[in-house]
Scaffold this motif. Structure first.
Motif, short mmCIF file in Angstrom:
data_model
loop_
_atom_site.label_atom_id
_atom_site.label_comp_id
_atom_site.label_asym_id
_atom_site.label_seq_id
_atom_site.Cartn_x
_atom_site.Cartn_y
_atom_site.Cartn_z
N SER A 189 0.83 -1.20 0.00
CA SER A 189 0.00 0.00 0.00
C SER A 189 0.86 1.25 0.00
O SER A 189 1.82 1.36 0.79
CB SER A 189 -0.92 0.02 1.23
OG SER A 189 -1.86 -1.02 1.16
N ILE A 190 0.53 2.17 -0.90
CA ILE A 190 1.17 3.48 -0.94
C ILE A 190 0.06 4.52 -0.99
O ILE A 190 -0.80 4.48 -1.87
CB ILE A 190 2.08 3.64 -2.17
CG1 ILE A 190 3.15 2.54 -2.21
CG2 ILE A 190 2.74 5.02 -2.19
CD1 ILE A 190 4.02 2.59 -3.44
N ASP A 191 0.08 5.44 -0.04
CA ASP A 191 -0.96 6.48 0.04
C ASP A 191 -2.36 5.85 0.05
O ASP A 191 -3.27 6.30 -0.66
CB ASP A 191 -0.82 7.47 -1.12
CG ASP A 191 0.50 8.22 -1.09
OD1 ASP A 191 1.04 8.40 0.01
OD2 ASP A 191 0.99 8.59 -2.17
N ASN A 192 -2.50 4.78 0.81
CA ASN A 192 -3.77 4.07 0.98
C ASN A 192 -4.28 3.40 -0.30
O ASN A 192 -5.46 3.05 -0.39
CB ASN A 192 -4.85 5.03 1.51
CG ASN A 192 -4.51 5.56 2.90
OD1 ASN A 192 -4.03 4.82 3.75
ND2 ASN A 192 -4.75 6.85 3.12
N VAL A 193 -3.40 3.25 -1.27
CA VAL A 193 -3.75 2.52 -2.50
C VAL A 193 -2.96 1.21 -2.51
O VAL A 193 -1.75 1.21 -2.33
CB VAL A 193 -3.41 3.35 -3.76
CG1 VAL A 193 -3.76 2.55 -5.02
CG2 VAL A 193 -4.16 4.67 -3.74
N LYS A 194 -3.68 0.11 -2.72
CA LYS A 194 -3.03 -1.19 -2.72
C LYS A 194 -2.54 -1.54 -4.12
O LYS A 194 -3.25 -1.36 -5.11
CB LYS A 194 -3.99 -2.27 -2.22
CG LYS A 194 -4.30 -2.18 -0.73
CD LYS A 194 -5.16 -3.35 -0.28
CE LYS A 194 -5.43 -3.28 1.22
NZ LYS A 194 -6.27 -4.42 1.68
#
Length: 227
Positions: free
Chosen positions: A128-133
């Motif tokens: 996950s990066i910036d709440n994106v998986k």
């Protein structure tokens, strides 16, 4: 008996070079999907070769394709039309092609980073990066760091992966480039799991020239996300 053995050898030669010719045309020239993709696609990484060597490589590569075309045409003529005069040129072309492949692949195999099979066999991880998986391929070995996402054209070739995570054993300044890279990439520089920087790396098709991006500080992980 001799004729049967000769015919058998010619059939084997035909099958080998016909299959290789199909591979050259479908995978390397037309870039289309075929059942041959299930076998794999050996990719040559030629960035370490000089321009002079590359010119020679491509010239002889083109000649090898012509040689394969001649064999695919001449062998059936010999087998079915009984044109025995074709035997000598067939044997000469076959010998030259074998010599060519021995020289080329010996050059490549002397350095394992000069080639690889395009079908990834690493397990995926979810990140996950910036709440994106994202679904990422893992690169945690030297040869994988060098190859990265070179040559890939879309996510289908990566089994649906969104990109790749590079895991290094130490903290250091990292530099990435777009040589042989056909996908636009968002680069995240990480100190362990902390994002400390972000860069954009355009595809070589878009930039038309080599572009490099740097981490700016020491990192031990880098993530490439396909844009």
């Amino acid at each position: 008996m001799k004729n049967k053995l000769l015919n058998f050898i010619l059939i084997i030669i035909f099958i080998i070079f016909f299959t290789h010719l199909l591979k050259d045309i479908t995978q390397d020239i037309l870039k289309i999907k075929t059942p041959l993709d299930y076998i794999g696609d050996l990719k040559e990484v030629l960035s370490s070769f000089s321009k002079q060597v590359l010119v020679i490589y491509y010239i002889f590569g083109a000649l090898s394709i012509l040689g394969e075309i001649f064999l695919v045409i001449l062998i059936p003529l010999l087998l079915f039309k009984k044109r025995k005069s074709l035997l000598k040129p067939i044997l000469i072309i076959t010998a030259l092609l074998i010599a060519y492949f021995l020289v080329v692949y010996s050059m490549l195999f002397l350095n394992p980073s000069n080639f690889y099979f395009s079908t990834p066999n690493k397990e995926f991880i979810n990140y996950s990066i910036d709440n994106v998986k994202y679904k990422l391929l893992v690169a945690d070995e030297q040869n994988e760091w060098q190859k990265g996402l070179m040559f890939y054209k879309d996510k289908k070739e990566l089994k649906g992966a969104d990109g790749m995570i590079f895991i290094f054993p130490d903290q250091d300044y990292r530099t990435f480039w777009n040589n042989n890279t056909y996908l636009d990439l968002e680069i995240y520089w990480l100190d362990d799991n902390k994002v400390v920087g972000k860069s954009f790396l355009p595809s070589i098709l878009k930039s038309k020239e080599i572009v490099t991006v740097n981490s700016g500080e020491e990192v031990n992980r880098v993530i490439e996300i396909i844009k």
